[in-house]
Write a protein that holds these residues in place. Structure first.
Motif, PDB file in Angstrom:
ATOM      1  N   GLY A 140       0.825  -1.199   0.000  1.00 37.40           N
ATOM      2  CA  GLY A 140       0.000   0.000   0.000  1.00 37.40           C
ATOM      3  C   GLY A 140       0.856   1.243   0.000  1.00 37.40           C
ATOM      4  O   GLY A 140       2.086   1.165   0.093  1.00 37.40           O
ATOM      5  N   PRO A 141       0.228   2.412  -0.117  1.00 34.90           N
ATOM      6  CA  PRO A 141       0.993   3.658  -0.184  1.00 34.90           C
ATOM      7  C   PRO A 141       1.717   3.955   1.128  1.00 34.90           C
ATOM      8  O   PRO A 141       1.239   3.629   2.210  1.00 34.90           O
ATOM      9  CB  PRO A 141      -0.085   4.712  -0.466  1.00 34.90           C
ATOM     10  N   GLY A 142       2.908   4.526   0.984  1.00 37.66           N
ATOM     11  CA  GLY A 142       3.638   4.982   2.166  1.00 37.66           C
ATOM     12  C   GLY A 142       4.458   3.933   2.864  1.00 37.66           C
ATOM     13  O   GLY A 142       5.049   4.216   3.901  1.00 37.66           O
ATOM     14  N   THR A 143       4.510   2.724   2.320  1.00 35.37           N
ATOM     15  CA  THR A 143       5.306   1.677   2.976  1.00 35.37           C
ATOM     16  C   THR A 143       5.847   0.708   1.942  1.00 35.37           C
ATOM     17  O   THR A 143       5.224   0.461   0.919  1.00 35.37           O
ATOM     18  CB  THR A 143       4.470   0.901   4.006  1.00 35.37           C
ATOM     19  N   LEU A 144       7.029   0.198   2.211  1.00 33.32           N
ATOM     20  CA  LEU A 144       7.616  -0.836   1.356  1.00 33.32           C
ATOM     21  C   LEU A 144       7.468  -2.209   1.989  1.00 33.32           C
ATOM     22  O   LEU A 144       7.931  -3.198   1.441  1.00 33.32           O
ATOM     23  CB  LEU A 144       9.100  -0.531   1.097  1.00 33.32           C
ATOM     24  N   ARG A 145       6.834  -2.246   3.148  1.00 32.46           N
ATOM     25  CA  ARG A 145       6.637  -3.522   3.829  1.00 32.46           C
ATOM     26  C   ARG A 145       5.247  -4.054   3.520  1.00 32.46           C
ATOM     27  O   ARG A 145       4.293  -3.304   3.339  1.00 32.46           O
ATOM     28  CB  ARG A 145       6.810  -3.348   5.335  1.00 32.46           C
ATOM     29  N   GLY A 146       5.128  -5.347   3.463  1.00 28.52           N
ATOM     30  CA  GLY A 146       3.830  -5.939   3.187  1.00 28.52           C
ATOM     31  C   GLY A 146       3.888  -7.441   3.339  1.00 28.52           C
ATOM     32  O   GLY A 146       4.795  -7.982   3.974  1.00 28.52           O
ATOM     33  N   ARG A 147       2.916  -8.127   2.750  1.00 28.85           N
ATOM     34  CA  ARG A 147       2.844  -9.579   2.811  1.00 28.85           C
ATOM     35  C   ARG A 147       3.288 -10.166   1.471  1.00 28.85           C
ATOM     36  O   ARG A 147       3.100  -9.560   0.412  1.00 28.85           O
ATOM     37  CB  ARG A 147       1.417 -10.030   3.115  1.00 28.85           C
ATOM     38  N   VAL A 148       3.828 -11.369   1.514  1.00 28.40           N
ATOM     39  CA  VAL A 148       4.147 -12.083   0.277  1.00 28.40           C
ATOM     40  C   VAL A 148       2.859 -12.339  -0.486  1.00 28.40           C
ATOM     41  O   VAL A 148       1.836 -12.718   0.109  1.00 28.40           O
ATOM     42  CB  VAL A 148       4.858 -13.421   0.583  1.00 28.40           C
ATOM     43  N   ASP A 149       2.866 -12.118  -1.774  1.00 29.45           N
ATOM     44  CA  ASP A 149       1.670 -12.336  -2.592  1.00 29.45           C
ATOM     45  C   ASP A 149       1.201 -13.785  -2.458  1.00 29.45           C
ATOM     46  O   ASP A 149       2.008 -14.725  -2.421  1.00 29.45           O
ATOM     47  CB  ASP A 149       1.972 -12.021  -4.056  1.00 29.45           C
ATOM     48  N   LEU A 150      -0.113 -13.965  -2.390  1.00 26.20           N
ATOM     49  CA  LEU A 150      -0.692 -15.287  -2.174  1.00 26.20           C
ATOM     50  C   LEU A 150      -0.351 -16.266  -3.294  1.00 26.20           C
ATOM     51  O   LEU A 150      -0.345 -17.479  -3.074  1.00 26.20           O
ATOM     52  CB  LEU A 150      -2.208 -15.172  -2.028  1.00 26.20           C
ATOM     53  N   ALA A 151      -0.086 -15.757  -4.489  1.00 28.89           N
ATOM     54  CA  ALA A 151       0.232 -16.642  -5.611  1.00 28.89           C
ATOM     55  C   ALA A 151       1.493 -17.459  -5.351  1.00 28.89           C
ATOM     56  O   ALA A 151       1.645 -18.567  -5.870  1.00 28.89           O
ATOM     57  CB  ALA A 151       0.397 -15.831  -6.901  1.00 28.89           C
ATOM     58  N   ALA A 152       2.390 -16.923  -4.532  1.00 33.03           N
ATOM     59  CA  ALA A 152       3.662 -17.604  -4.284  1.00 33.03           C
ATOM     60  C   ALA A 152       3.465 -18.945  -3.595  1.00 33.03           C
ATOM     61  O   ALA A 152       4.247 -19.883  -3.814  1.00 33.03           O
ATOM     62  CB  ALA A 152       4.575 -16.711  -3.441  1.00 33.03           C
ATOM     63  N   SER A 153       2.415 -19.066  -2.777  1.00 29.01           N
ATOM     64  CA  SER A 153       2.210 -20.308  -2.027  1.00 29.01           C
ATOM     65  C   SER A 153       0.909 -21.009  -2.418  1.00 29.01           C
ATOM     66  O   SER A 153       0.349 -21.760  -1.634  1.00 29.01           O
ATOM     67  CB  SER A 153       2.216 -20.016  -0.522  1.00 29.01           C
ATOM     68  N   ALA A 154       0.454 -20.752  -3.651  1.00 30.05           N
ATOM     69  CA  ALA A 154      -0.719 -21.463  -4.150  1.00 30.05           C
ATOM     70  C   ALA A 154      -0.375 -22.928  -4.388  1.00 30.05           C
ATOM     71  O   ALA A 154       0.799 -23.281  -4.569  1.00 30.05           O
ATOM     72  CB  ALA A 154      -1.206 -20.830  -5.448  1.00 30.05           C
ATOM     73  N   PRO A 155      -1.376 -23.819  -4.369  1.00 26.81           N
ATOM     74  CA  PRO A 155      -1.100 -25.236  -4.639  1.00 26.81           C
ATOM     75  C   PRO A 155      -0.389 -25.424  -5.980  1.00 26.81           C
ATOM     76  O   PRO A 155      -0.528 -24.610  -6.896  1.00 26.81           O
ATOM     77  CB  PRO A 155      -2.502 -25.862  -4.672  1.00 26.81           C
ATOM     78  N   ALA A 156       0.388 -26.498  -6.082  1.00 27.00           N
ATOM     79  CA  ALA A 156       1.158 -26.770  -7.302  1.00 27.00           C
ATOM     80  C   ALA A 156       0.228 -26.985  -8.491  1.00 27.00           C
ATOM     81  O   ALA A 156      -0.874 -27.519  -8.347  1.00 27.00           O
ATOM     82  CB  ALA A 156       2.042 -28.002  -7.106  1.00 27.00           C
ATOM     83  N   GLU A 157       0.681 -26.561  -9.659  1.00 29.22           N
ATOM     84  CA  GLU A 157      -0.066 -26.737 -10.904  1.00 29.22           C
ATOM     85  C   GLU A 157       0.518 -27.916 -11.682  1.00 29.22           C
ATOM     86  O   GLU A 157       1.723 -28.170 -11.643  1.00 29.22           O
ATOM     87  CB  GLU A 157       0.021 -25.472 -11.760  1.00 29.22           C
ATOM     88  N   GLN A 158      -0.336 -28.622 -12.389  1.00 31.14           N
ATOM     89  CA  GLN A 158       0.111 -29.707 -13.249  1.00 31.14           C
ATOM     90  C   GLN A 158       0.846 -29.121 -14.455  1.00 31.14           C
ATOM     91  O   GLN A 158       0.284 -28.297 -15.171  1.00 31.14           O
ATOM     92  CB  GLN A 158      -1.085 -30.536 -13.729  1.00 31.14           C
ATOM     93  N   PRO A 159       2.103 -29.494 -14.705  1.00 35.22           N
ATOM     94  CA  PRO A 159       2.814 -28.939 -15.865  1.00 35.22           C
ATOM     95  C   PRO A 159       2.183 -29.379 -17.177  1.00 35.22           C
ATOM     96  O   PRO A 159       1.604 -30.467 -17.270  1.00 35.22           O
ATOM     97  CB  PRO A 159       4.241 -29.497 -15.710  1.00 35.22           C
ATOM     98  N   VAL A 160       2.278 -28.517 -18.174  1.00 36.24           N
ATOM     99  CA  VAL A 160       1.726 -28.812 -19.498  1.00 36.24           C
ATOM    100  C   VAL A 160       2.837 -28.646 -20.530  1.00 36.24           C
ATOM    101  O   VAL A 160       3.867 -28.013 -20.257  1.00 36.24           O
ATOM    102  CB  VAL A 160       0.551 -27.872 -19.838  1.00 36.24           C
ATOM    103  N   PRO A 161       2.672 -29.218 -21.731  1.00 39.15           N
ATOM    104  CA  PRO A 161       3.693 -29.049 -22.766  1.00 39.15           C
ATOM    105  C   PRO A 161       3.871 -27.582 -23.163  1.00 39.15           C
ATOM    106  O   PRO A 161       2.909 -26.803 -23.162  1.00 39.15           O
ATOM    107  CB  PRO A 161       3.133 -29.856 -23.947  1.00 39.15           C
ATOM    108  N   VAL A 162       5.104 -27.217 -23.478  1.00 37.92           N
ATOM    109  CA  VAL A 162       5.408 -25.884 -23.989  1.00 37.92           C
ATOM    110  C   VAL A 162       5.589 -25.994 -25.499  1.00 37.92           C
ATOM    111  O   VAL A 162       6.470 -26.712 -25.976  1.00 37.92           O
ATOM    112  CB  VAL A 162       6.674 -25.306 -23.340  1.00 37.92           C
ATOM    113  N   ALA A 163       4.721 -25.311 -26.237  1.00 36.34           N
ATOM    114  CA  ALA A 163       4.713 -25.420 -27.693  1.00 36.34           C
ATOM    115  C   ALA A 163       5.187 -24.122 -28.331  1.00 36.34           C
ATOM    116  O   ALA A 163       4.610 -23.056 -28.107  1.00 36.34           O
ATOM    117  CB  ALA A 163       3.302 -25.750 -28.191  1.00 36.34           C
ATOM    118  N   GLY A 164       6.259 -24.208 -29.107  1.00 38.79           N
ATOM    119  CA  GLY A 164       6.673 -23.073 -29.919  1.00 38.79           C
ATOM    120  C   GLY A 164       5.848 -23.052 -31.191  1.00 38.79           C
ATOM    121  O   GLY A 164       5.642 -24.096 -31.821  1.00 38.79           O
TER     122      GLY A 164
END
Length: 291
Positions: free
Chosen positions: A117-141
């Motif tokens: 938030g404004p006025g501070t550089l301190r905060g919480r780690v974004d929730l996405a960082a500790s979301a459940p693992a995702e199943q990997p999918v193929p990477v297609a060029g």
């Protein structure tokens, strides 16, 4: 509270919002927490993201006693409208960025658990960082030629591009559009052969209608699903035959069924054959040339 359920919302719920991978992962973190706690909940999705799923427009506010807004910055009329429609609910913003404390979109929440938030550089780690693992999918060029009118009435490039891109949109894969043209001034393109090949070598499969899309994939040991965009077949088909590579279709033969067949083959048996072709090509290099 009028109801016992919790409604999960976010920018992914808003008709004129957007769904980022980070915000949806933050949602999955919250969902997992609620499931562990045995809290009944629903998720509201934008019709543009999940057609047919529960949308804000379809929800009955009286079913819910709590509304959670997950991720993203809290501002604007769309979020402020949630406070009016769900005014009887206890409203919480979690994992959000706070911009203006006076904004009704933010001040309307009973509780705000911000990541920054404004006025501070301190905060919480974004929730996405500790979301459940995702199943990997193929990477297609995806390496497509676009219009090449040098073939006159035989060129079918636009039709092939439309067919391939529509089909790819329905595949569960990570798509990476590549351009084989080198450019030292455009950051979106690779500037050297080494840069281009470094990308290709990290792929699981290449989908292409270009001769070099096919050849450079095989050189890198990556299976290629190739379509010749010239009626009757031309250099893509010819090169596939020279390379003894079976996953190639002529324009007239392209169909979702055959594309699905060769896609599965490329991600299975094709991996071994592509690695074999890469070794074959390496053996053809001039003597003394390194790896």
């Amino acid at each position: 509270m009028s109801g016992g359920r919790t409604l999960l919302t976010g920018w992914f719920s808003l008709l004129h919002g957007e769904a980022t991978a980070g915000d949806v992962l933050a949602l999955r973190h919250v969902r997992a927490r609620l499931e562990l706690a045995g809290v009944p909940f629903d998720v509201a999705w934008s019709p543009g993201l999940h057609p047919g799923a529960l949308s804000l427009q379809d929800t009955d506010p009286q079913r819910y006693g709590r509304l959670l807004f997950v991720g993203g910055p809290v501002h604007g009329e769309q979020i402020a409208a949630l406070h009016e429609r769900f005014g009887h609910c206890y409203r919480i913003a979690v994992g959000v960025s706070t911009l203006d404390p006076a904004d009704p979109a933010l001040s309307g929440f009973h509780r705000v658990m911000s990541r920054d938030g404004p006025g501070t550089l301190r905060g919480r780690v974004d929730l996405a960082a500790s979301a459940p693992a995702e199943q990997p999918v193929p990477v297609a060029g995806v390496v497509l030629a676009g219009g090449q009118h040098t073939y006159g009435v035989r060129h079918r490039h636009e039709r092939v591009t439309e067919t391939l891109t529509s089909w790819l949109a329905g595949k569960d894969c990570a798509r990476l559009e590549l351009d084989a043209r080198l450019d030292a001034h455009d950051w979106r393109r690779t500037a050297t052969c080494g840069q281009y090949l470094s990308v290709v070598e990290r792929l699981d499969v290449v989908v292409t209608d270009r001769l070099h899309g096919l050849v450079l994939a095989l050189r890198s040991g990556v299976p290629a699903l190739a379509v010749d965009p010239v009626a009757g077949g031309s250099r893509v088909v010819a090169q596939a035959r020279v390379c003894r590579w079976p996953a190639v279709l002529e324009t007239e033969d392209v169909s979702p069924r055959l594309l699905d067949h060769w896609w599965s083959w490329c991600l299975g048996r094709g991996r071994e054959l592509a690695a074999e072709r890469s070794r074959d090509f390496r053996a053809l290099r001039p003597s003394g040339v390194g790896p």
